[in-house]
Design an enzyme around this catalytic site. Structure first.
Site: not given
Ligand code: IMP
Ligand code: MG
Length: 333
Positions: A250, A42-43, A282, A321-322, A137, A16, A13-14, A175, A254
């Site tokens: 989800t 999630g982006h 920003d 910046t936005g 496997r 990206k 969630d930076e 991630q 945060r």
């Molecule tokens: P999982 O990847 O669904 O097994 O979740 C494991 C941990 O990673 C949890 O704390 C999630 O909230 C976190 N997590 C997984 N994917 C993301 C992401 O794309 N952004 C932020 N947190 C993530």
């Molecule tokens: Mg995300």
């Protein structure tokens, strides 16, 4: 030809998605290829008034001249992928590798209860259990599913030939560094290594073929789910700073903290970063909103950026910046 790998430097969630969609248009890569875990990512991408939330499709899909691909190391939820390809108009230019793993109902069920849900705070997307089955496997792969047959290409071959033909390739991580199964805050991590090396392995790009590694840091740190977060603010403190955010996948709130130089330094090391991207400048400095020129930034904002460059000994090249794709200062020559 340039291969550019973009990865998260903190806990995901930076921002990206926005940086990748900017690069996908600006650098016009022939292929944008996604590594990383799966639909737990999630982006959010904003193009004009349109907001896209993607979980499977690479964030670079807005460049209609590029092919978007998912590497063999990624597990796929076919329903989510096919819906995103359709809804976002990416038909005919979206591809997966035959060795991508497939998430089924059983994986989502196992991910929505017990320790994974309650202790780790997983996203419930089935990603972790599918990767566990892959290690056992017994996971089915994309080649076993008729609904995906039109999408299958040899992803490692495609990206390596594009580079050999002097095309640009953008490699999209998901991630963040400290959610890595190897390097993160175990056990509060995701089910894969998500540092630059892991992302390259996911897509079949060898270490000698990597040109640039951009590590993306947000101007502050956030984390969803459980696990350590140094100097965590209370939700009220985060609210006052304007740092209240909710997860794309989800919807959970945060957790937030100030920019963490110790984490950032380690992320630079683990990813072999050649460049830094800072997002949401920003939010820290509202007078920077929408700026596209570094010179016009306030002195305060400039010293925030300069301090990061000094402390991390790496150039800050791309600054968000936005929320819109072009709300970017691009300092690459
Ligand atoms: P999982 O990847 O669904 O097994 O979740 C494991 C941990 O990673 C949890 O704390 C999630 O909230 C976190 N997590 C997984 N994917 C993301 C992401 O794309 N952004 C932020 N947190 C993530
Ligand atoms: Mg995300």
């Amino acid at each position: 030809m340039t291969s550019t790998v973009v990865v998260g430097g903190f806990f995901g969630d930076e921002g990206k998605g926005k940086i990748i969609s900017y690069l996908a248009i600006k650098d016009n890569p022939k292929i944008i290829v996604r590594g990383g875990a799966g639909p737990n990512a999630g982006h959010t991408i904003r193009d004009g008034d349109k907001i896209y939330k993607v979980r499977m499709l690479p964030s670079g899909f807005l460049n209609k001249n590029a092919k978007v691909m998912i590497g063999p190391g990624v597990v796929i939820n076919p329903d989510i992928l096919l819906k995103e390809i359709h809804d976002f108009g990416a038909e005919g230019r979206s591809f997966v590798d035959k060795h991508c793993g497939i998430i089924e109902e059983i994986h989502r069920t196992r991910d929505s209860k017990g320790d994974l849900k309650e202790k780790i705070g997983s996203t419930g997307s089935g990603t972790g259990p599918a990767n566990a089955d892959r290690a056992m496997r017994i996971l089915k792969l994309a080649k076993d599913f008729d609904s995906l047959s039109d999408l299958i290409v040899d992803v490692p071959e495609q990206i390596n030939s594009a580079l050999a033909n002097n095309e640009n390739v953008l490699i999209e991580g998901t991630q963040g560094t400290f959610l890595s199964l190897w390097h993160g805050t175990y056990p509060f991590v995701t089910s894969k290594d998500v540092t630059a090396s892991g992302i390259c392995a996911d897509v079949g790009l060898g270490p000698t073929k990597v040109d640039e590694v951009i590590v993306v840091f947000k101007s502050y740190v956030t984390r969803v789910g459980t696990g350590p977060l140094a100097k965590e603010l209370t939700p009220e403190e985060a609210e006052v700073k304007g740092w209240s955010e909710f997860g794309t996948v989800t919807g959970r709130q945060r957790r937030a903290a100030d920019f963490d130089f110790d984490l950032a330094r380690r992320a630079i090391m683990l990813n072999g970063a050649t460049q830094i991207s800072i997002t949401k400048l920003d939010v820290l400095f509202p007078d920077c909103a929408g700026m596209t020129s570094y010179e016009k930034l306030s002195d305060e904002a400039k010293s925030f950026v300069k301090n990061i460059e000094r402390e991390l000994n790496t150039p800050v090249t791309i600054i968000g910046t936005g929320p819109a794709i072009n709300d970017v200062i691009d300092r690459r020559s």
